[in-house]
Design an enzyme around this catalytic site. Structure first.
Site, short mmCIF file in Angstrom:
data_model
loop_
_atom_site.label_atom_id
_atom_site.label_comp_id
_atom_site.label_asym_id
_atom_site.label_seq_id
_atom_site.Cartn_x
_atom_site.Cartn_y
_atom_site.Cartn_z
CG HIS A 339 6.52 -24.43 18.04
ND1 HIS A 339 7.60 -25.14 19.07
CD2 HIS A 339 6.99 -23.97 16.75
CE1 HIS A 339 8.42 -24.92 18.13
NE2 HIS A 339 8.23 -24.39 17.12
CB CYS A 340 0.44 -21.90 20.04
SG CYS A 340 0.63 -20.26 19.47
CB ALA A 341 1.90 -26.69 21.87
#
Lengths: 381, 74
Positions: A339-341
């Site tokens: 999740h791009c995190a």
């Protein structure tokens, strides 16, 4: 078909959003602020209406301090590039999305001093850790309003007090909360608010904005982009007036019209009612998933402290296999992975495999949730 | 006819002014900014010069950022 990927982008959109976008193409197809003819003026009016709606929605006194951007990432980059100089100190949390982390890490290479305050594995932030991290030269504190990985809501108002006591400004990434949870920038003490239009606000992708609060001296901020604004065209230098200083180039009028209609829909239904429904569905989803042996639910497990996001892992099945089965066998759409995190997943303890993220939205029903729980029961067993 | 025009630094200010003035019942029209006056914002608010004081006070009360107010003949 059950859409549980509303944290990536909300779907479906209210019918009024589609209509508003088509209407712009049909009757307001000019370039706003560039020409003085009726189609140009109509486009400028559409933009201004949405600007006012956003100002009212987030409790911003001056609509001209609402800057339109392509998305929250764009807004965050405008704020960071505009405010920070080498030698400045910035405090952020370990639950941030790469929209915050990547620009900060890049600035760090050019002399920015960065403190990343660790959050607990449920995504929560102890504000006393923020108080310990701020220094005399802290220019900015940057936190998300709620995590895109586990949904945990951060105590933004308390962080604001700490930032302000230290003489720093507060930038909040509201990508996951704008339109889903009430956001009052004045009451919460938010100096800069970055939001996207295509998630909780129910607008189309490519819309979003940055709110620059009264306390921020925008004349000292460097624009991220420079170019034509339709105003002060005799100048070869960028104008200093808001919002033009940060809005170079022809804007996404169609997207902005859709965003305005999204806000209309939320205002009509009431954000408190939307929040209550999403919270209830999230509570049912958490309970249902916690009862499935082999599934671990991450986060606070408390819907009242979280947005409508539930992130899970399974002992004997990879997240990508679960996602594929849900889509192919049950028509259930969600998002798996990091999740791009990456920092957030390291904090939660789910790096590098990631999680399966189920995110309800304004159009999710109770039946959708029970179907999803039953499907996951089958997928896991 | 003697008209007045309000010039602005930004299109957003012009839009804000238009909305407020219409709400107050002022007879105004958005026009392309007359080239002889300014090259700032592409859109200006035109009004009958006799309304000048009223227009100015509405905009001032609302805190609308105005570049300048000028008289024109047409």
């Amino acid at each position: 078909m059950i859409y549980l990927d509303n944290a990536a982008t909300s779907w479906p959109k209210p019918p009024g959003v589609l209509k508003a976008m088509a209407d712009v193409l049909e009757r307001a197809g000019g370039n706003p602020g560039r020409s003085g003819h009726r189609l140009s003026i109509a486009a400028a009016q559409v933009m201004y209406e949405t600007r006012e709606k956003l100002a009212s929605f987030f409790h911003v006194r001056d609509p001209l301090r609402v800057i339109f951007t392509s998305n929250a990432t764009h807004a965050i980059n405008i704020a960071l590039a505009g405010l920070l100089k080498p030698g400045d100190h910035v405090v952020t949390s370990s639950m941030e999305h790469n929209a915050v982390m990547r620009p900060l890490r890049s600035l760090e290479k050019r002399g920015l001093k960065l403190s990343v305050v660790p959050c607990a594995s449920d995504g929560s932030l102890d504000v006393s850790d923020v108080a310990r991290a701020v220094k005399n030269n802290t220019r900015l504190v940057v936190v998300n309003h709620a995590s895109n990985v586990v949904g945990t809501i951060l105590p933004v108002a308390q962080v604001a007090s700490i930032a302000h006591r230290a003489g720093a400004l507060l930038l909040v990434d509201a990508a996951q909360t704008a339109g889903s949870i009430p956001v009052d920038v004045q009451a919460m003490g938010v100096d800069l608010l970055a939001f996207t239009g295509h998630k909780g606000l129910l607008g189309p992708t490519g819309s979003g904005g940055l709110i620059i609060g009264d306390k921020v001296d925008a004349s000292l901020m460097e624009p991220l982009m420079r170019g034509g604004t339709g105003s002060q065209s005799a100048l070869e230098e960028q104008p200093n007036e808001l919002p033009d200083k940060f809005e170079s180039g022809t804007p996404n009028v169609i997207g902005i019209a859709g965003l305005g209609a999204g806000i209309d829909w939320i205002m009509e239904r009431g954000i408190e009612a939307i929040r209550a429904q999403e919270e209830e569905l999230t509570r049912v989803l958490i309970t249902g998933l916690c009862n499935i042996p082999g599934i671990k639910v991450h986060g606070t497990l408390d819907a009242s402290r979280s947005t409508a996001i539930v992130s899970i892992t399974a002992a004997h099945k990879t997240v990508s296999d679960i996602g594929l089965s849900l889509d192919e066998e049950f028509g259930i759409m969600c998002r798996v992975g990091l999740h791009c995190a990456p920092a957030a997943h390291k904090t939660v303890g789910t790096f590098p495999q990631g999680t399966v993220r189920l995110a309800t939205g304004a159009f999710t029903s109770k039946d959708d949730i029970s179907t999803a729980v039953a499907a996951l029961q089958k997928v896991i067993s | 006819m003697t008209y007045g025009v309000v010039l602005f630094h930004t299109t957003s200010s012009a839009m804000r002014a238009e909305k407020l003035l219409i709400k107050e019942g002022c007879a105004i029209k958005l026009i392309p900014t007359p080239r002889e006056l300014s090259s700032d914002c592409g859109i200006a608010v035109r009004f009958c010069w006799s309304e000048c004081q009223r227009i100015k006070s509405v905009l001032e009360a609302a805190g609308v950022e105005v570049d300048t107010v000028r008289q024109i003949q047409s």
